[in-house]
Design a protein around this motif. Structure first.
Motif, short mmCIF file in Angstrom:
data_model
loop_
_atom_site.label_atom_id
_atom_site.label_comp_id
_atom_site.label_asym_id
_atom_site.label_seq_id
_atom_site.Cartn_x
_atom_site.Cartn_y
_atom_site.Cartn_z
N ILE A 121 0.83 -1.21 0.00
CA ILE A 121 0.00 0.00 0.00
C ILE A 121 0.87 1.25 0.00
O ILE A 121 0.55 2.24 -0.67
N GLY A 122 1.98 1.23 0.73
CA GLY A 122 2.86 2.39 0.81
C GLY A 122 4.09 2.32 -0.07
O GLY A 122 4.97 3.17 0.03
N ASN A 123 4.16 1.29 -0.95
CA ASN A 123 5.30 1.10 -1.84
C ASN A 123 6.61 1.05 -1.05
O ASN A 123 7.61 1.66 -1.41
N GLY A 124 6.58 0.28 0.05
CA GLY A 124 7.76 0.19 0.89
C GLY A 124 8.37 -1.20 0.98
O GLY A 124 9.16 -1.48 1.88
N ASP A 140 2.64 9.93 12.28
CA ASP A 140 1.34 9.34 12.58
C ASP A 140 0.48 9.50 11.34
O ASP A 140 0.05 10.60 11.01
N ALA A 141 0.25 8.38 10.63
CA ALA A 141 -0.60 8.38 9.43
C ALA A 141 -1.87 7.62 9.72
O ALA A 141 -2.41 6.91 8.86
N ILE A 197 0.79 7.79 -0.15
CA ILE A 197 2.11 7.92 0.45
C ILE A 197 3.05 6.93 -0.25
O ILE A 197 2.78 5.73 -0.27
N ASP A 198 4.12 7.43 -0.84
CA ASP A 198 5.09 6.59 -1.55
C ASP A 198 6.39 6.60 -0.76
O ASP A 198 7.13 7.58 -0.77
N LEU A 199 6.66 5.50 -0.07
CA LEU A 199 7.83 5.44 0.80
C LEU A 199 9.13 5.36 0.02
O LEU A 199 10.20 5.54 0.60
N GLN A 200 9.06 5.10 -1.28
CA GLN A 200 10.26 5.15 -2.10
C GLN A 200 10.65 6.59 -2.43
O GLN A 200 11.81 6.89 -2.66
N VAL A 252 -4.82 2.92 -4.29
CA VAL A 252 -4.78 4.04 -3.36
C VAL A 252 -5.12 5.35 -4.06
O VAL A 252 -5.86 6.18 -3.52
N LYS A 253 -4.65 5.54 -5.28
CA LYS A 253 -4.94 6.78 -6.00
C LYS A 253 -6.43 6.90 -6.29
O LYS A 253 -7.02 7.99 -6.15
N ALA A 254 -7.06 5.79 -6.68
CA ALA A 254 -8.51 5.83 -6.95
C ALA A 254 -9.29 6.05 -5.66
O ALA A 254 -10.29 6.77 -5.65
#
Length: 368
Positions: free
Chosen positions: A58-61, A174-175, A184-187, A269-271
């Motif tokens: 979900i967070g691209n992590g 805190d998200a 949120i893109d952790l990359q 997530v974008k949608a």
């Protein structure tokens, strides 16, 4: 002996406009109806890993971060992060521009962690002001709420993350009410620790919270083991080594959370963020048309939650409005802003445009 469970109970659909626990889909509800299983079995351990993998996706992590799962509310994840991330020689600056930043301060105070605070309730943390505050205090960490649900403010995560990276300060986020909806893109966004819970924007049931942390922080977490239940390193390491959580997990909640993660990834997530913004806009436009005013200026609104000023309707009885809506399967939430008379509506959860339009029809009916 084999038995068969037949589920026939009709469940009405309530529209929860509180900022979590959220309205859940039928699919997530039904995911809780599973065979009993001991959570020490290999099969259930595999489910725990799948949940962690889904959270990271979900967070691209996946390539850079790890996950610690806790049987706790979101405050448990907050406590686990602060007590595990901040060492004896560290000092954290907490952005206290809302109720949940103040909760971070209370946790640090209770553990005797060294900290200082910046910004008052409802203040917008301009990145330049954050930079100045960090430079003036020899801080090793910055702790900030991403979406401050006491006010509905979206704090500037990406810009503040860049400031922290430039200054060599570790970032704690805190998200709680953004992870799973806000992209949120952790990359791309350098975050050391970010935490949330199962029952917010991923649309699962309450009972699990999680901390996503950068792989580079593992040795520091191992060094900072001062908590027992909320020891992030031990919680993460136990799942890696023994394929199970240290303490009994809520089995059915875990199956529902996995289903909610699948729903999140399927929607994208974008949608989901686009849907959230569209739903929020309906609430904003209709409440404004009815003569309500809002606590925040438009440019600071999160597009997830509205804090609505009750003083714009001096004769309105919030409790009476709440009860009328509740009897129509709608829940709204009281405000928590000091010295302000507000209530809150959020669009977190499995809510569609027709749902929020129905909400506003009922609000209009009440006022008329």
């Amino acid at each position: 002996m084999l038995g068969k469970l037949t589920h026939q109970k009709a469940i009405k659909r309530n529209l929860l406009l509180n900022p979590g626990p959220a309205t859940t889909s039928q699919r997530v509800k039904e995911a809780m109806i599973v065979e009993d299983i001991c959570p020490r079995e290999q099969e259930f351990g595999d489910l725990m890993h799948q949940i962690c993998d889904g959270i990271l996706e979900i967070g691209n992590g996946q390539a850079t971060h790890e996950v610690g799962l806790f049987v706790a509310s979101g405050t448990g994840a907050m406590e686990a992060t602060l007590v595990s991330a901040i060492g004896d020689d560290d000092k954290v600056l907490i952005v206290t521009n809302g109720a949940y930043g103040l909760r971070m301060e209370s946790i640090c105070k209770s553990y005797g962690l060294e900290y200082d605070t910046a910004f008052g309730f409802g203040d917008y943390p301009e990145p330049a002001k954050v930079r100045k505050a960090l430079q003036g205090g020899k801080f090793t960490h910055l702790a900030i709420i991403h979406h401050e649900t006491s006010t509905g403010m979206m704090n500037p995560l990406e810009e503040i993350a860049d400031v922290c990276q430039e200054l060599g300060v570790k970032l704690i986020v805190d998200a709680m009410s953004s992870y799973g909806a806000y992209p949120i893109d952790l990359q791309k966004t350098p975050v050391d620790y970010i935490f949330s819970s199962s029952n917010k924007c991923i649309h699962g049931m309450a009972g699990l919270s999680f901390v996503v942390f950068h792989k580079d922080r593992i040795e520091e977490l191992k060094k900072n083991q001062r908590a027992f239940y909320f020891d992030l390193y031990s919680q993460w390491n136990n799942l890696q080594q023994k394929n199970q959580l240290r303490f009994t997990p809520p089995v059915q909640i875990c199956y529902a959370f996995m289903e909610a993660i699948k729903e999140t990834l399927e929607e994208g997530v974008k949608a989901r963020w686009q849907r959230y913004q569209a739903n929020w806009q309906v609430l904003y436009d209709r409440f404004k048309a009815l003569g309500f005013h809002f606590y925040l200026p438009d440019e600071y609104q999160s597009k997830i939650l509205l804090a609505i000023d009750l003083n714009s309707k001096p004769d309105l009885d919030f409790n009476d409005l709440h009860d009328f809506l509740y009897n129509n399967q709608i829940t709204i939430y009281p405000g928590v802003i000091p010295e302000s008379n507000t209530f809150r509506v959020a669009i977190i959860g499995d809510l569609q445009l027709e749902d929020v339009r129905y909400v506003m029809r009922k609000v209009t009916e009440y006022l008329s």
